[in-house]
Design an enzyme around this catalytic site. Sequence first.
Site, PDB file in Angstrom:
ATOM      1  CG  ASP A  16      -1.261  -0.972   5.846  1.00 49.68           C
ATOM      2  OD1 ASP A  16      -0.765  -0.238   4.539  1.00 49.68           O
ATOM      3  OD2 ASP A  16      -2.098  -1.626   5.971  1.00 49.68           O
ATOM      4  CD  GLU A  55      -1.105   3.771   4.022  1.00 50.42           C
ATOM      5  OE1 GLU A  55      -1.382   3.838   2.632  1.00 50.42           O
ATOM      6  OE2 GLU A  55      -1.637   2.875   4.539  1.00 50.42           O
TER       7      GLU A  55
END
Length: 511
Positions: free
Chosen positions: A202, A269
């Site tokens: 993330d 990401e």
Amino acid sequence: MTQTRGRWPANPVLYEIYPRSFRDTTGSGEGDLAGVLQGLDHVASLGVDGIWLAPFYESPMVDGGYDITDHCAVDPRFGTLDDFDAIVERAHTLDLAVCIDLVFNHTSDRHPWFRKSIAGEDGYEDWYVWHDPKPDGSPPNNWISFFGEPAWTWNPVRRQYYLRQFLSCQPSLDLRHPAVQDAHEKIVQFWRDRGVDGFRFDAVTSYLFDNSMGDNPPASETVQARNATDESNPYSYQDHLNDMLPGDGAAFAERLRDWAGPDAWLIGEINSGNRSVELAAEFTAPDRLDAGYTVDLMVNEVTPHKVADLVARKEEHGCGLAFVLSCHDQPRGVSRAGDGSPRDAKLLALLSVALPGPLIVWQGEELGQKQANLPFEAIHDPFDRLFWPVHPGRDGARVPFPWQAREPGHGFTDGTPWLPMEGLAEVALDQQDADGPLAFWREALALRRKLDPQSEVEADGDLLHIRRGAHRIALNLGQDALPCDYGDPQLATAPLQEGTLPARTGVVWRD
């Protein structure tokens, strides 16, 4: 570049599962890990290669589970570690690899690490990014968080500001600190020891920043054009040169690779729009991540030119770019890039499988599930509430999966769903037909396995032409029928007319 690793094929298809919205087995109204286990047969039937399991860790759930208090524990609302182990075992039986989210950029402000850092406990003083105020008491610089607020929050105990690139309850860790790195390595090993095959990192582009703490300059016209600037969010008004990714930022991915090992498949990401594809290339250099995904097709208009430009940049930089039209953080593609109809759901499905690289499929995408129009009082997500009513919403994309057409829980729950599920009967799993999106996704994913990894992509007005070896794909992304010569169709998203391709229709044939 993407390669075969362990259970993973080259350019795999991941199915993203958001446990809170997948299936509820307790009647709580929230999904759980036992529900994920029950749904794995459906996922395997699609023909995907693995699952990406969004956070299920202990968390206050302020930011949907991305505010973590223990990276090695299952939040009781989702179940137990035994439930997680059962998912891994069943997934492997079904020939599905398992990828889980790792949130290393920040923690919850309730994490024991942060409590110790506030107190100045020996060894934890500098685990987070603390900085003195300017002489006038203002924050150290002009950095803005992704949520549009100042990126600094005052702590009266330490009499310092702490960096938070998202919510104030998500303090940023100092990932250059050796002890923080050691703690993260142990987390990776903990999950690898439980059979996890890969990780989605993330906010990987937010890990490091320039220690000079200089102000960010205003975004140039070039940056604004490339980013599809969101004028409702002040974050987009800056060129984030100093708060994200100085020279050693992408190289940090080599540590992630070392921690995870050569058989793990890793994806990051890429949430910096400044140079999305170029950053993905840096992060997927040898001995780093296998893939990165960007928001280009989730925030920009999906046109032949945009798609062709994205693929051209991917090829130019030789990066492991993964393609995604929908995820838990963005509005559902069938509503944003289409009109919400089954026709457009199938068109976007064909576009997805035709693109060269790894692919992420967001739960419900295979049903043609649309973006929900939620009233303000039903919304939990802090980002949605901050920007109401401008943004279409993250919670609107997280409305639970409709397993059945019946009301009120649609087979998701016997209780009250944590988000309203009205209007989903027409896309429920038990309502699909031979001409619907679900059947088409299965056929398209089966075809994808036969496509050559090399591609040629060309935009011609509203027509997008893609060549994958002997296979040719044409997609009419416009609103009018267009002349198109195709051979014997192998797959089409809608009935065809000889010599023309109807509006919002795609076709596949072989030379």
